[in-house]
Design a protein around this motif. Structure first.
Motif, PDB file in Angstrom:
ATOM      1  N   ASP A 146       0.519  -1.372   0.335  1.00 24.64           N
ATOM      2  CA  ASP A 146       0.609  -0.144   0.081  1.00 24.64           C
ATOM      3  C   ASP A 146       0.615   1.141   0.024  1.00 24.64           C
ATOM      4  N   ARG A 150       0.948   3.785  -2.891  1.00 27.92           N
ATOM      5  CA  ARG A 150       0.705   5.401  -3.101  1.00 27.92           C
ATOM      6  C   ARG A 150       1.945   5.956  -3.901  1.00 27.92           C
ATOM      7  N   LEU A 154      -0.694   6.053  -6.288  1.00 27.54           N
ATOM      8  CA  LEU A 154      -1.775   5.240  -6.959  1.00 27.54           C
ATOM      9  C   LEU A 154      -3.440   5.551  -5.642  1.00 27.54           C
ATOM     10  N   PRO A 156      -6.165   4.068  -2.850  1.00 22.75           N
ATOM     11  CA  PRO A 156      -7.552   3.916  -2.987  1.00 22.75           C
ATOM     12  C   PRO A 156      -8.438   4.051  -3.543  1.00 22.75           C
ATOM     13  N   TYR A 164      -6.737   0.650  -7.144  1.00 19.80           N
ATOM     14  CA  TYR A 164      -5.894   1.440  -7.044  1.00 19.80           C
ATOM     15  C   TYR A 164      -6.343   2.345  -7.918  1.00 19.80           C
TER      16      TYR A 164
END
Length: 244
Positions: A146, A150, A154, A156, A164
């Motif tokens: 995650d 990010r 990207l 979520p 994403y």
């Protein structure tokens, strides 16, 4: 009571019952057996996008004429967050993992600098992060993934946290990615610029990505039906077929 926590007793007592936070079974012999600890535990699962989340990536590729691709992160459960990072994120202290080495490997270990006097009777090998075989390793990797996605800009979605999307400064969609444990399914423009940026960030954090599979341009291999755009501009996916 709980040491230096006056509110904890009230949270643990409900209608005369004490909720200890253990998982137990009550077999026919009448003796309760404690099996696991639920309270103050870390989630151990590795997230995966739902079936509809995965299908949405294919649908977006078809509608935007993006290239569809699959990426596998090698040895993913060795590349998650460290125990120190997990403690900072979850508030759970004291997580660790120790390894007992097989007898035949001890002489080899003693050949390594700093381990010349290693004694298997009084010492064990301690890891700084969960590894394969640890129940926490899948979750540690999911949290690390995650962070990496990010970093690649990207974000979520609320409805599908493991799906994403990346947009440019004008709000135009640039990339869509669905996570399935250590596999990523995504799509982005055929020029490959956004894809190469993602690949660079993945390899910076996880090492070389060996399994890169690219499908043909999706608008040539996918048929899709969508209804008309609503007044809010939303397009609802009806059905998607893949032709191989």
């Amino acid at each position: 009571g709980y040491y230096k926590d006056e509110a904890a007793p009230g949270a643990a007592l409900h209608d005369g019952w004490f909720f200890s936070g253990e998982a137990a079974v009550w077999p026919e012999n009448g003796y309760i057996q404690i099996k696991d600890r639920l309270k103050d535990a870390v989630d151990t699962y590795s997230g995966t996008a739902s079936r509809w989340g995965q299908r949405s990536v294919t649908a977006i590729a078809a509608m935007h004429k993006f290239r569809l691709w699959l990426i596998d992160v090698p040895k993913a459960f060795l590349r998650g967050l460290t125990f120190e990072q997990l403690s900072e994120r979850t508030g759970v202290e004291g997580m660790s993992m120790e390894l007992d080495l097989p007898p035949g490997s001890i002489p080899l270990l003693r050949m390594c600098k700093g381990f010349e006097s290693f004694d298997p009777l009084t010492e064990v090998i301690s890891t700084d992060k969960p590894v394969i075989g640890s129940t926490v390793a899948p979750r540690a990797f999911s949290m690390k993934l995650d962070d990496v996605l990010r970093e690649a800009k990207l974000i979520p979605t609320q409805a599908q946290p493991l799906c994403y999307f990346r947009h440019d400064e004008h709000g135009r969609l640039q990339q869509a990615v669905g996570a399935h444990v250590d596999d990523l399914k995504g799509c982005d423009p055929p020029d490959g610029k956004v894809h190469q940026e993602l690949l660079r960030i993945l390899e910076k954090n996880f090492g070389p990505i060996k399994d890169k599979k690219y499908m043909k341009y999706v608008h040539d291999t996918v048929s899709t039906q969508v209804c008309n755009a609503t007044s809010s501009g939303n397009v609802w996916l009806i059905r998607v077929w893949l032709r191989y």
